[in-house]
Structure formats: structure tokens, C-alpha cells
Design a protein around this motif. Structure first.
Motif, mmCIF file in Angstrom:
data_model
loop_
_atom_site.group_PDB
_atom_site.id
_atom_site.type_symbol
_atom_site.label_atom_id
_atom_site.label_comp_id
_atom_site.label_asym_id
_atom_site.label_seq_id
_atom_site.Cartn_x
_atom_site.Cartn_y
_atom_site.Cartn_z
ATOM 1 N N ASP A 161 42.303 24.098 34.933
ATOM 2 C CA ASP A 161 40.645 24.666 34.407
ATOM 3 C C ASP A 161 40.923 25.876 33.694
ATOM 4 O O ASP A 161 41.372 27.227 34.430
ATOM 5 N N PRO A 162 40.610 25.869 32.659
ATOM 6 C CA PRO A 162 41.266 27.451 31.116
ATOM 7 C C PRO A 162 39.894 28.351 32.255
ATOM 8 O O PRO A 162 40.332 29.347 31.432
ATOM 9 N N ASN A 163 39.463 28.369 32.128
ATOM 10 C CA ASN A 163 37.853 28.860 32.686
ATOM 11 C C ASN A 163 37.958 29.131 33.916
ATOM 12 O O ASN A 163 37.266 30.215 34.680
ATOM 13 N N ALA A 164 39.078 28.976 34.869
ATOM 14 C CA ALA A 164 38.860 29.115 36.201
ATOM 15 C C ALA A 164 40.345 30.539 36.282
ATOM 16 O O ALA A 164 41.357 30.875 35.576
ATOM 17 N N PHE A 165 40.068 32.070 37.158
ATOM 18 C CA PHE A 165 40.833 32.943 37.421
ATOM 19 C C PHE A 165 40.789 33.183 38.390
ATOM 20 O O PHE A 165 40.351 33.722 39.971
ATOM 21 N N ASP A 166 42.202 33.370 39.425
ATOM 22 C CA ASP A 166 42.783 34.130 40.203
ATOM 23 C C ASP A 166 42.243 36.006 40.429
ATOM 24 O O ASP A 166 42.790 36.373 39.369
ATOM 25 N N ALA A 167 41.445 36.268 41.625
ATOM 26 C CA ALA A 167 40.826 37.280 41.501
ATOM 27 C C ALA A 167 41.715 38.599 41.515
ATOM 28 O O ALA A 167 41.959 39.260 40.342
ATOM 29 N N ARG A 168 42.435 38.834 42.542
ATOM 30 C CA ARG A 168 43.431 39.259 42.274
ATOM 31 C C ARG A 168 44.621 39.683 41.887
ATOM 32 O O ARG A 168 45.047 40.608 40.909
ATOM 33 N N GLU A 169 44.905 38.858 40.643
ATOM 34 C CA GLU A 169 45.476 39.000 39.680
ATOM 35 C C GLU A 169 45.074 39.552 38.562
ATOM 36 O O GLU A 169 45.732 40.529 37.418
ATOM 37 N N VAL A 170 43.912 39.139 37.563
ATOM 38 C CA VAL A 170 42.949 40.163 36.718
ATOM 39 C C VAL A 170 42.916 41.369 36.695
ATOM 40 O O VAL A 170 43.285 42.113 36.264
ATOM 41 N N ILE A 171 42.965 41.969 38.620
ATOM 42 C CA ILE A 171 42.646 43.174 38.905
ATOM 43 C C ILE A 171 44.093 43.668 39.176
ATOM 44 O O ILE A 171 43.898 44.950 38.388
ATOM 45 N N ASP A 172 44.885 43.280 38.844
ATOM 46 C CA ASP A 172 45.922 43.343 39.017
ATOM 47 C C ASP A 172 46.609 44.398 37.467
ATOM 48 O O ASP A 172 47.232 45.122 37.197
ATOM 49 N N ASN A 173 46.114 42.696 36.784
ATOM 50 C CA ASN A 173 46.582 42.725 35.000
ATOM 51 C C ASN A 173 44.793 43.689 34.378
ATOM 52 O O ASN A 173 45.723 44.135 33.251
ATOM 53 N N LEU A 174 44.384 43.870 34.473
ATOM 54 C CA LEU A 174 43.375 44.398 33.908
ATOM 55 C C LEU A 174 43.000 45.817 34.503
ATOM 56 O O LEU A 174 42.863 47.125 33.327
ATOM 57 N N GLY A 175 43.311 46.065 35.213
ATOM 58 C CA GLY A 175 42.587 47.418 36.143
ATOM 59 C C GLY A 175 42.966 48.641 35.403
ATOM 60 O O GLY A 175 42.216 49.275 35.210
ATOM 61 N N PRO A 176 44.542 48.457 35.178
ATOM 62 C CA PRO A 176 45.516 49.407 34.282
ATOM 63 C C PRO A 176 45.080 49.764 34.018
ATOM 64 O O PRO A 176 44.949 51.075 33.324
ATOM 65 N N ARG A 177 44.715 48.663 32.385
ATOM 66 C CA ARG A 177 43.992 48.166 31.082
ATOM 67 C C ARG A 177 42.773 49.164 30.827
ATOM 68 O O ARG A 177 42.265 49.545 30.260
ATOM 69 N N VAL A 178 42.140 48.791 31.475
ATOM 70 C CA VAL A 178 40.106 49.480 32.169
ATOM 71 C C VAL A 178 39.829 51.045 31.671
ATOM 72 O O VAL A 178 40.275 51.412 32.441
ATOM 73 N N PRO A 179 39.384 52.353 31.009
ATOM 74 C CA PRO A 179 39.152 53.422 31.559
ATOM 75 C C PRO A 179 38.436 53.481 31.887
ATOM 76 O O PRO A 179 36.616 52.963 32.102
ATOM 77 N N ARG A 180 38.815 54.386 33.677
ATOM 78 C CA ARG A 180 37.703 53.868 33.841
ATOM 79 C C ARG A 180 36.606 55.588 33.987
ATOM 80 O O ARG A 180 37.242 56.878 33.031
ATOM 81 N N ALA A 181 35.945 56.024 35.294
ATOM 82 C CA ALA A 181 34.498 57.313 34.274
ATOM 83 C C ALA A 181 35.286 58.223 35.179
ATOM 84 O O ALA A 181 36.560 57.965 36.241
#
Length: 182
Positions: A161-181
Motif C-alpha cells: 500500500d503506497p499510502n501506508a507509512f510506518d509512523a516511527r520511521e516517518v518521525i525518524d526520517n522527517l523529524g530532523p528536516r522540519v524546522p521547529r519553533a
């Protein structure tokens, strides 16, 4: 050089620097509390949420979509689930145009600046009248908002399913790339 000119140039440069500091991408954080930009979520069912992220005019489409996926992953983990799938997902683009007069086109107070030709206006010759009208700079301003309805699940994510994501992998991969307040 003229000290008055240097002082004016320094004031102008510091004002430009201050304005450029204000033009930053929307930091990752909740919308509201004085700002309409950021993320928001609404629970639809026990395992369904509607997530949205609104960016300002400096935030790119890619940043808005990454922040949306990151928030979906965080909501999934906070509710005790392992994966999420996007059911509906859309990114809206809001476009507006801003016209500002060219600051170097007219300077009615300086006899040394402006057009050097003269035009006949209301019975007299004026160095400041242009029959073609004032010159404007037009700027396109884009603003993106992404929304998604997600369904959450436990265990391994559905294979294929291309629309399914592992939540912890998303946090690990995108977390550092998103600018925080800050």
C-alpha cells in the motif's frame, strides 16, 4: 564619503536585515495562539483523524507536506498505533498578487532624482508628470495548506500500500528536516 550618506546607508541596511529576519518559514507547531499557521488535527473516529498544516508565504509546498506527514505520524504514535494510511490527501495553493510602486520612479521632493524629461500638465510644464502612469512592481505570493484524512493501525504496515507509512520511521526520517519553533 559624506557622513550623512553613510548614516543613511547604515540605517537602510539594518532595516533590510531586520525585515529579512521576519521572513522565515512557518515553524512546526500548533496553529492558533495568535497564528493561523501550523498544524491542527480533528478526531473523526477511534482510529481516524483529519490532519492539516498551513504554511505562510515563505513556506514551500515540500515543507508543508513534510510537516503534515510528521504530524500524522506523531498523532499515530500518541494514540498507541504503529502505522497510518492516508485516505484523502490534498495540498491547496493560495495565490495573491501584490503591486508596489517602484520607489525609484518618482521622488517628488528631490530635484536631482526622477525623470529628466518634462510633460505638459494642467497648463504648465512639470518634470514629474508621466503620461504613461506610475511604474509598479508586481509580486506573486503563494501559500500552501495540506490536509489529509488518516486511518491508523497496529502491527506491521500493510504491504504493497503506497499510502501506508510506518509512523516511527516517518518521525525518524522527517523529524530532523522540519524546522521547529524556537
Amino acid at each position: 564619503m559624506n557622513p550623512r550618506f553613510l548614516k543613511s546607508a547604515a540605517v537602510l541596511a539594518s532595516a533590510a536585515l531586520a525585515l529579512s529576519a521576519c521572513a522565515t518559514a512557518t515553524p512546526y507547531g500548533p496553529a492558533g495562539y495568535g497564528s493561523r499557521y501550523g498544524y491542527s488535527e480533528q478526531r473523526i473516529d477511534a482510529d481516524r483523524y483529519r490532519i492539516s498544516f498551513a504554511g505562510n508565504s515563505v513556506t514551500s509546498r515540500e515543507q508543508v507536506e513534510m510537516a503534515l506527514l510528521l504530524r500524522a505520524a506523531e498523532v499515530t504514535v500518541q494514540n498507541g498505533y504503529d502505522w497510518f494510511a492516508t485516505i484523502e490527501r490534498a495540498t491547496d495553493r493560495d495565490v495573491r498578487y501584490q503591486a508596489t510602486p517602484d520607489p525609484f520612479y518618482y521622488d517628488r521632493y528631490s530635484p536631482f532624482w526622477g525623470p529628466r524629461w518634462r510633460y505638459y500638465r494642467r497648463g504648465y510644464w512639470s518634470p514629474w508628470y508621466d503620461p504613461f502612469g506610475p511604474d509598479f512592481d508586481v509580486r506573486e505570493i503563494d501559500r500552501y495548506e495540506a490536509t489529509a484524512e488518516i486511518v491508523m493501525g497496529r502491527g506491521p504496515k500493510p504491504a504493497g500500500d503506497p499510502n501506508a507509512f510506518d509512523a516511527r520511521e516517518v518521525i525518524d526520517n522527517l523529524g530532523p528536516r522540519v524546522p521547529r519553533a524556537m
